[in-house]
Design an enzyme around this catalytic site. Structure first.
Site, PDB file in Angstrom:
ATOM      1  N   CYS A   9       0.769  -1.046   0.176  1.00  0.00           N
ATOM      2  CA  CYS A   9      -0.583  -0.585  -0.284  1.00  0.00           C
ATOM      3  C   CYS A   9       0.664   1.304   0.016  1.00  0.00           C
ATOM      4  O   CYS A   9       1.431   2.008   0.978  1.00  0.00           O
ATOM      5  CB  CYS A   9      -1.082  -0.274   1.516  1.00  0.00           C
ATOM      6  SG  CYS A   9      -1.948   1.284   2.047  1.00  0.00           S
ATOM      7  N   CYS A  38       0.361   3.687   2.460  1.00  0.00           N
ATOM      8  CA  CYS A  38       0.444   3.103   4.348  1.00  0.00           C
ATOM      9  C   CYS A  38       1.994   3.822   4.143  1.00  0.00           C
ATOM     10  O   CYS A  38       2.360   4.087   5.482  1.00  0.00           O
ATOM     11  CB  CYS A  38       0.550   1.701   4.366  1.00  0.00           C
ATOM     12  SG  CYS A  38      -1.346   1.391   3.922  1.00  0.00           S
TER      13      CYS A  38
END
Length: 105
Positions: free
Chosen positions: A30, A33
């Site tokens: 991600c 993230c």
């Protein structure tokens, strides 16, 4: 460095803690993230001893994702007294995290 929360230690380190816990639900693949990872690490240093700041890899710890309905990441959950008191979803500026931490400490 931020703590590493897992399905195995979540009860003890987050739910049973008397401190506010900030839980970053993330995954290696991600991009957003990874972008907020350094912010989470900074917060863990700034609030060391006063707030539990950590990360849970949702790919490796599916129980937490299922229990708290994590469908989008990054999802940052704020726990106090064993319950979610706030939540942020998506990459956010550091000021947003600080505001939530100060509000719930």
């Amino acid at each position: 460095m931020a703590l590493e929360f897992t399905d195995a230690n979540f009860q003890e380190q987050v739910l049973s803690s008397d401190k506010l816990s900030v839980v970053d639900c993330w995954a290696e693949w991600c991009g957003p993230c990874r972008a907020i990872g350094p912010v989470i690490d900074d917060l863990s240093k700034e609030y060391e001893g006063r707030v539990n700041v950590g990360k849970v890899n949702v790919d490796h710890n599916p129980e937490i994702s299922i229990n708290y309905g994590i469908t989008s990441i990054p999802a940052i959950l704020f726990f106090k007294g064993g319950k979610i008191v706030d939540k942020l979803v998506g990459a956010q500026p550091k000021a947003n995290f600080v505001k939530k931490i100060e509000q719930h400490m």
